[in-house]
Design a protein around this motif. Sequence first.
Motif, mmCIF file in Angstrom:
data_model
loop_
_atom_site.group_PDB
_atom_site.id
_atom_site.type_symbol
_atom_site.label_atom_id
_atom_site.label_comp_id
_atom_site.label_asym_id
_atom_site.label_seq_id
_atom_site.Cartn_x
_atom_site.Cartn_y
_atom_site.Cartn_z
ATOM 1 N N ARG A 19 -62.119 1.656 -3.774
ATOM 2 C CA ARG A 19 -60.988 1.819 -4.676
ATOM 3 C C ARG A 19 -60.649 3.289 -4.900
ATOM 4 O O ARG A 19 -59.475 3.666 -4.978
ATOM 5 N N VAL A 20 -61.666 4.115 -5.033
ATOM 6 C CA VAL A 20 -61.424 5.549 -5.237
ATOM 7 C C VAL A 20 -60.774 6.163 -4.004
ATOM 8 O O VAL A 20 -59.816 6.939 -4.103
ATOM 9 N N GLU A 21 -61.287 5.828 -2.816
ATOM 10 C CA GLU A 21 -60.703 6.377 -1.590
ATOM 11 C C GLU A 21 -59.266 5.888 -1.401
ATOM 12 O O GLU A 21 -58.391 6.654 -0.977
ATOM 13 N N ALA A 22 -59.012 4.624 -1.712
ATOM 14 C CA ALA A 22 -57.652 4.098 -1.571
ATOM 15 C C ALA A 22 -56.704 4.755 -2.569
ATOM 16 O O ALA A 22 -55.549 5.057 -2.239
ATOM 17 N N LEU A 23 -57.188 4.996 -3.793
ATOM 18 C CA LEU A 23 -56.346 5.624 -4.806
ATOM 19 C C LEU A 23 -56.001 7.060 -4.426
ATOM 20 O O LEU A 23 -54.859 7.506 -4.609
ATOM 21 N N GLU A 24 -56.963 7.780 -3.862
ATOM 22 C CA GLU A 24 -56.678 9.154 -3.443
ATOM 23 C C GLU A 24 -55.600 9.179 -2.353
ATOM 24 O O GLU A 24 -54.645 9.970 -2.414
ATOM 25 N N LEU A 25 -55.751 8.326 -1.354
ATOM 26 C CA LEU A 25 -54.760 8.275 -0.271
ATOM 27 C C LEU A 25 -53.383 7.904 -0.820
ATOM 28 O O LEU A 25 -52.367 8.497 -0.430
#
Length: 508
Positions: free
Chosen positions: A382-388
């Motif tokens: 979720r964190v990686e997707a939110l950053e992208l």
Amino acid sequence: MRIALDNLPFDPVTLQAMVRDLAGAVDEGQIEIDRLRQMIREFQRARFGRRAETLEPDQLLFTLEADADQRPPMTPISTTLPDISGIAPTVKPSHRKALPEHLPRTDVTILPEVTACPSCGGALRDAGTTTSEMLDWVPASVRVARINRPKCACRACGTLHQAPAPERIAEGCLATPGLIAHVLTSRYCDHLPLYRQSQMLARHGVALARSTLADWVKAAVWWLAPLRDQLMNHVCAAERVFADDTPLPILDPGRGRTRTGRLWAYTCDDRSFGGTAPPAVVFYATPDRTSAWPARHLKNYRGVLQVDGYAGFEHLTQDGKIHLAACWAHTRRKFYELHQTGSPIATEALMQIRSLYEIEASLRGLPPDQRRTLRQMHSRPRVEALELWLRQKLTLLPSRARLAEAIRYALNRWDDLARFIEDGRIDLDTNPVERAIRPVTLGRKNALFAGSEGGANRWAIVASLVETAKLNGIEPFTWLRDVLTRMIDGHPAARIAELLPFPQSANG
């Protein structure tokens, strides 16, 4: 951009260039107008809006835009996390609770008005008693403790013997430790300024000037100051510390007004990852907000420092002994202010952050290694997707837009925001220290300002001890009265750590 309409050129190329420049100026002007309107809406919400930053249930129906194929699927939290709570469904408690058993009881018996049965005239016999309880209030009272020291004389040699006079908190002080503890608790726990306490005592027939109460506070803080130092040693021994600051107006007599000082707060609370060390908070008052103050306060600290977006904390990481963890609540607040104006991008960002908090609710109290493992499994995607997603949205927004500012605020601190994934001791936000600061802000509202830098320092010392006592479930007045009595009676300085407002098991 001003154009002389009566002197326009006839060259089409020149006219096209002028139109393009004019269109660009209009676009920039509209962006600035939108930014100013957003600022006005934020000021209106701060002044008239609600404080709670909650999402309405129907807002969860919003969907992402067409870039969902670039992110891992967001499966429901309830289907991905194991059931680790082991807690049965709770039953809503009754509205009224039983009165505490430790309170003293006074019996009031109400006898029937008749001595014989009105129906038949027969004699009345005892058939039991119906008992109900009501809560009463006995006003506080002021009394005088008269100290008698008999003198004993030896008839043989004429020597006079008498017990030494008990120590007082200050020479000539008329107050017992109990009264001084009451003044301190009323001032720094119940937020009653000294002038109000003076008026309350006057209603009991005791005339005590505010300056007298201030002298008592000053004398008491002289005894209590070493405890604040011991408390800071306890905080610096923690593996993870929260830090924050809040304004503290300080009277500036030379200018006839107040100047804005700061009250720094440092909190250790390991209960979120199953730690057993007693929670504590330490306050320091300073005349300004320069980064030199936290560097001085935390010079002996080594570990993770969880903070808000204040840039002054970044200087603490230069020697590599302190690592910063950022606060998701502050990041969320930036988007919530825009969500209030109807921004779908801000609302989607809030939903993504909310999913992280849902995961954390299931992890609270677990050991750090288990928290890290579950975060790697559920929070990292979720964190990686939110950053992208945020980086993609940033390219589509004007650089001066308020939403772009909120996204840049998050991306500039992304490494510190994402640090919780790799460290199970880190929380998502700095709420523990903000909760510790909240009572101080209430006291600031009632007292308006500290009378001097010395008064601000005394405020910080007593607030440190009172708020730490509250964090550990200890009644502040009882603790202050006991500690002041023991210190005046000669408690050894080498064992001063035993007096900290911790549970007895921790002090032992």
